[in-house]
Design an enzyme around this catalytic site. Structure first.
Site, PDB file in Angstrom:
ATOM      1  N   ASP A   1      60.397  38.561  47.079  1.00  0.00           N
ATOM      2  CA  ASP A   1      59.998  38.376  45.671  1.00  0.00           C
ATOM      3  C   ASP A   1      60.762  39.398  44.826  1.00  0.00           C
ATOM      4  O   ASP A   1      61.195  39.098  43.703  1.00  0.00           O
ATOM      5  CB  ASP A   1      58.492  38.599  45.481  1.00  0.00           C
ATOM      6  CG  ASP A   1      57.659  37.459  46.046  1.00  0.00           C
ATOM      7  OD1 ASP A   1      58.174  36.335  46.138  1.00  0.00           O
ATOM      8  OD2 ASP A   1      56.489  37.700  46.403  1.00  0.00           O
TER       9      ASP A   1
ATOM     10  N   LYS B   1      49.601  38.816  51.237  1.00  0.00           N
ATOM     11  CA  LYS B   1      50.846  39.601  51.202  1.00  0.00           C
ATOM     12  C   LYS B   1      50.622  41.076  51.509  1.00  0.00           C
ATOM     13  O   LYS B   1      51.525  41.736  52.020  1.00  0.00           O
ATOM     14  CB  LYS B   1      51.514  39.468  49.827  1.00  0.00           C
ATOM     15  CG  LYS B   1      52.153  38.109  49.612  1.00  0.00           C
ATOM     16  CD  LYS B   1      52.819  38.050  48.246  1.00  0.00           C
ATOM     17  CE  LYS B   1      53.419  36.677  48.009  1.00  0.00           C
ATOM     18  NZ  LYS B   1      54.007  36.554  46.687  1.00  0.00           N
TER      19      LYS B   1
ATOM     20  N   VAL C   1      57.087  34.373  35.790  1.00  0.00           N
ATOM     21  CA  VAL C   1      57.176  34.093  37.232  1.00  0.00           C
ATOM     22  C   VAL C   1      56.524  32.752  37.553  1.00  0.00           C
ATOM     23  O   VAL C   1      56.768  32.177  38.613  1.00  0.00           O
ATOM     24  CB  VAL C   1      56.521  35.209  38.086  1.00  0.00           C
ATOM     25  CG1 VAL C   1      57.166  36.553  37.813  1.00  0.00           C
ATOM     26  CG2 VAL C   1      55.013  35.277  37.907  1.00  0.00           C
TER      27      VAL C   1
ATOM     28  N   SER D   1      53.172  23.668  47.916  1.00  0.00           N
ATOM     29  CA  SER D   1      54.322  24.556  48.040  1.00  0.00           C
ATOM     30  C   SER D   1      55.646  23.790  48.187  1.00  0.00           C
ATOM     31  O   SER D   1      55.736  22.800  48.917  1.00  0.00           O
ATOM     32  CB  SER D   1      54.144  25.468  49.259  1.00  0.00           C
ATOM     33  OG  SER D   1      55.318  26.212  49.461  1.00  0.00           O
TER      34      SER D   1
ATOM     35  N   THR E   1      52.069  34.161  51.590  1.00  0.00           N
ATOM     36  CA  THR E   1      51.750  34.120  50.167  1.00  0.00           C
ATOM     37  C   THR E   1      50.284  34.471  49.947  1.00  0.00           C
ATOM     38  O   THR E   1      49.598  34.920  50.863  1.00  0.00           O
ATOM     39  CB  THR E   1      52.145  32.755  49.554  1.00  0.00           C
ATOM     40  OG1 THR E   1      52.011  32.842  48.135  1.00  0.00           O
ATOM     41  CG2 THR E   1      51.280  31.607  50.054  1.00  0.00           C
TER      42      THR E   1
HETATM   43  P1  NAD Z   1      47.568  38.279  41.788  1.00  0.00           P
HETATM   44  O1  NAD Z   1      46.216  37.653  41.658  1.00  0.00           O
HETATM   45  O2  NAD Z   1      47.858  39.159  42.959  1.00  0.00           O
HETATM   46  O3  NAD Z   1      47.891  39.161  40.493  1.00  0.00           O
HETATM   47  C1  NAD Z   1      47.696  38.703  39.186  1.00  0.00           C
HETATM   48  C2  NAD Z   1      47.379  39.928  38.314  1.00  0.00           C
HETATM   49  O4  NAD Z   1      47.367  39.515  36.955  1.00  0.00           O
HETATM   50  C3  NAD Z   1      46.030  40.546  38.611  1.00  0.00           C
HETATM   51  O5  NAD Z   1      46.207  41.935  38.831  1.00  0.00           O
HETATM   52  C4  NAD Z   1      45.187  40.262  37.353  1.00  0.00           C
HETATM   53  O6  NAD Z   1      44.267  41.291  37.079  1.00  0.00           O
HETATM   54  C5  NAD Z   1      46.274  40.168  36.310  1.00  0.00           C
HETATM   55  N1  NAD Z   1      45.927  39.357  35.136  1.00  0.00           N
HETATM   56  C6  NAD Z   1      45.489  38.078  35.120  1.00  0.00           C
HETATM   57  N2  NAD Z   1      45.373  37.654  33.843  1.00  0.00           N
HETATM   58  C7  NAD Z   1      45.746  38.672  33.041  1.00  0.00           C
HETATM   59  C8  NAD Z   1      45.867  38.832  31.641  1.00  0.00           C
HETATM   60  N3  NAD Z   1      45.555  37.832  30.785  1.00  0.00           N
HETATM   61  N4  NAD Z   1      46.306  40.022  31.170  1.00  0.00           N
HETATM   62  C9  NAD Z   1      46.605  41.029  32.015  1.00  0.00           C
HETATM   63  N5  NAD Z   1      46.526  40.922  33.349  1.00  0.00           N
HETATM   64  C10 NAD Z   1      46.102  39.765  33.862  1.00  0.00           C
HETATM   65  O7  NAD Z   1      48.593  37.060  41.715  1.00  0.00           O
HETATM   66  P2  NAD Z   1      50.119  37.091  42.190  1.00  0.00           P
HETATM   67  O8  NAD Z   1      50.196  36.820  43.652  1.00  0.00           O
HETATM   68  O9  NAD Z   1      50.733  38.323  41.660  1.00  0.00           O
HETATM   69  O10 NAD Z   1      50.720  35.783  41.472  1.00  0.00           O
HETATM   70  C11 NAD Z   1      50.946  35.733  40.084  1.00  0.00           C
HETATM   71  C12 NAD Z   1      51.692  34.443  39.753  1.00  0.00           C
HETATM   72  O11 NAD Z   1      52.997  34.487  40.310  1.00  0.00           O
HETATM   73  C13 NAD Z   1      51.030  33.172  40.332  1.00  0.00           C
HETATM   74  O12 NAD Z   1      50.951  32.178  39.314  1.00  0.00           O
HETATM   75  C14 NAD Z   1      52.001  32.707  41.389  1.00  0.00           C
HETATM   76  O13 NAD Z   1      52.035  31.312  41.538  1.00  0.00           O
HETATM   77  C15 NAD Z   1      53.324  33.228  40.831  1.00  0.00           C
HETATM   78  N6  NAD Z   1      54.374  33.418  41.859  1.00  0.00           N
HETATM   79  C16 NAD Z   1      55.658  33.082  41.562  1.00  0.00           C
HETATM   80  C17 NAD Z   1      56.669  33.264  42.504  1.00  0.00           C
HETATM   81  C18 NAD Z   1      58.062  32.844  42.228  1.00  0.00           C
HETATM   82  O14 NAD Z   1      58.913  32.959  43.134  1.00  0.00           O
HETATM   83  N7  NAD Z   1      58.388  32.371  41.030  1.00  0.00           N
HETATM   84  C19 NAD Z   1      56.363  33.835  43.746  1.00  0.00           C
HETATM   85  C20 NAD Z   1      55.054  34.175  44.015  1.00  0.00           C
HETATM   86  C21 NAD Z   1      54.052  33.949  43.067  1.00  0.00           C
END
Ligand code: NAD
Length: 285
Positions: A111, A75, A224, A21, A71
């Site tokens: 977020d 969450k 993201v 992180s 995280t």
């Molecule tokens: P999560 O596991 O809660 O949700 C991911 C979702 O994507 C799930 O519902 C899953 O079913 C779906 N999914 C996965 N592959 C798919 C595909 N090919 N087609 C359709 N749906 C699909 O994860 P999250 O906590 O929402 O995190 C998602 C990403 O966001 C992670 O890579 C995390 O590192 C990133 N993130 C970025 C920030 C930022 O500030 N930039 C902040 C938090 C998380």
């Protein structure tokens, strides 16, 4: 007599896995610029039960933390353990920032505010046309509410778990026309913007969340995912001349908004950006 140094402001991050992180460096850099000594503790606990989370939050309160970020995968799980939620956190149904005041725990979701600010900053013209949102997990929900706050008129949600897409569409329906789509083809058809809110493309994944052929030059395309900064999805969008936004600005803005919740001070973005870039460069190198 030598004055003892002022006590640091205690902050932290609860989740797992979190060893890569950038949050400690970003918050400590923000503190240094605001004249606040910050100690940011990684609290990596895997597979915590509700009872364990309750105990952890109780300890964080007793130790004197000003607040923590939360995280994956907690969450949503922390929600019932908090004393109060702000409107955004309540609407999204997830919290990434907890502040502690007079022994009470308050939940926020930066977020959502972070993505909203990032998109305003990165995309010169955001219209009101349809946006395809790929992923309706924790971040997808936050992005969905940010898109609604940006005035997007139609949000088309795709998730391989259709129940999640439908649930988010229902929750957004009070603020915009939101609906779950069975496939990415129909979601992207004549869409003005496309957002990846899945972890697909986060190293070691090198895949694309949807086929590149669904993207068009006149679209804006946001991700993201922030490692790598230019994901295969964004590289494909850039290759056809689409406007793109990386996950960097969202990460920086969510940290800045969280810092403001923790300390009451709005930090400058530049030191947070520099800290983020240094962490990503070190990780890549
Ligand atoms: P999560 O596991 O809660 O949700 C991911 C979702 O994507 C799930 O519902 C899953 O079913 C779906 N999914 C996965 N592959 C798919 C595909 N090919 N087609 C359709 N749906 C699909 O994860 P999250 O906590 O929402 O995190 C998602 C990403 O966001 C992670 O890579 C995390 O590192 C990133 N993130 C970025 C920030 C930022 O500030 N930039 C902040 C938090 C998380």
């Amino acid at each position: 007599m030598i004055e003892p140094p002022a006590k640091p402001v205690l902050l932290g991050l609860l989740g797992a896995p979190i060893r890569h992180s950038a949050a400690p460096r970003m918050h400590e850099a923000a503190g240094a610029h605001c004249g606040i000594r910050v100690h940011y503790q990684l609290i990596e606990v895997a597979e915590a039960s509700a009872a364990t989370l309750r105990m952890l939050l109780g300890s964080i309160r007793m130790i004197g933390f000003a607040g923590i970020n939360v995280t994956f995968p907690y969450k949503e799980a922390v929600l019932p353990l908090l004393d109060s939620l702000d409107d955004t956190a309540r609407a999204v149904g997830a919290v990434n920032t907890i502040t502690i005041r007079d022994g009470r725990l308050y939940g926020h979701n930066t977020d959502t505010t972070g993505f909203e600010k990032a998109l305003r900053e990165e995309i010169a013209r955001i219209g009101q046309g349809p946006v395809a949102l790929i992923g309706a997990g924790g971040v997808g929900r936050a992005v969905g509410f940010a898109l609604a706050r940006l005035g997007i008129g139609e949000i088309r949600i795709v998730d391989r778990d259709t129940a999640k897409a439908e649930s988010l569409a229902r929750d957004l329906s009070a603020s915009c026309h939101a609906h779950a789509c069975a496939d990415a083809e129909s979601a992207c058809d004549a869409a003005e913007g496309v957002v990846n809110a899945t972890p697909v493309g986060m190293l070691p994944s090198t895949a694309l969340p949807i086929p590149a052929k669904l993207l068009r030059q006149e679209q804006w395309v946001a991700d993201v995912v922030y490692y790598p900064l230019v994901t295969p999805f964004l590289a494909a969008a850039r290759a056809i001349g689409a406007t793109t936004a990386t996950g960097r600005a969202m990460t920086v803005h969510q940290a800045a908004d969280a810092f403001q919740h923790f300390t009451g001070i709005k930090p400058p973005l530049a030191p947070i950006q520099e800290a983020f870039d240094a962490v990503i460069a070190a990780r890549a190198g």
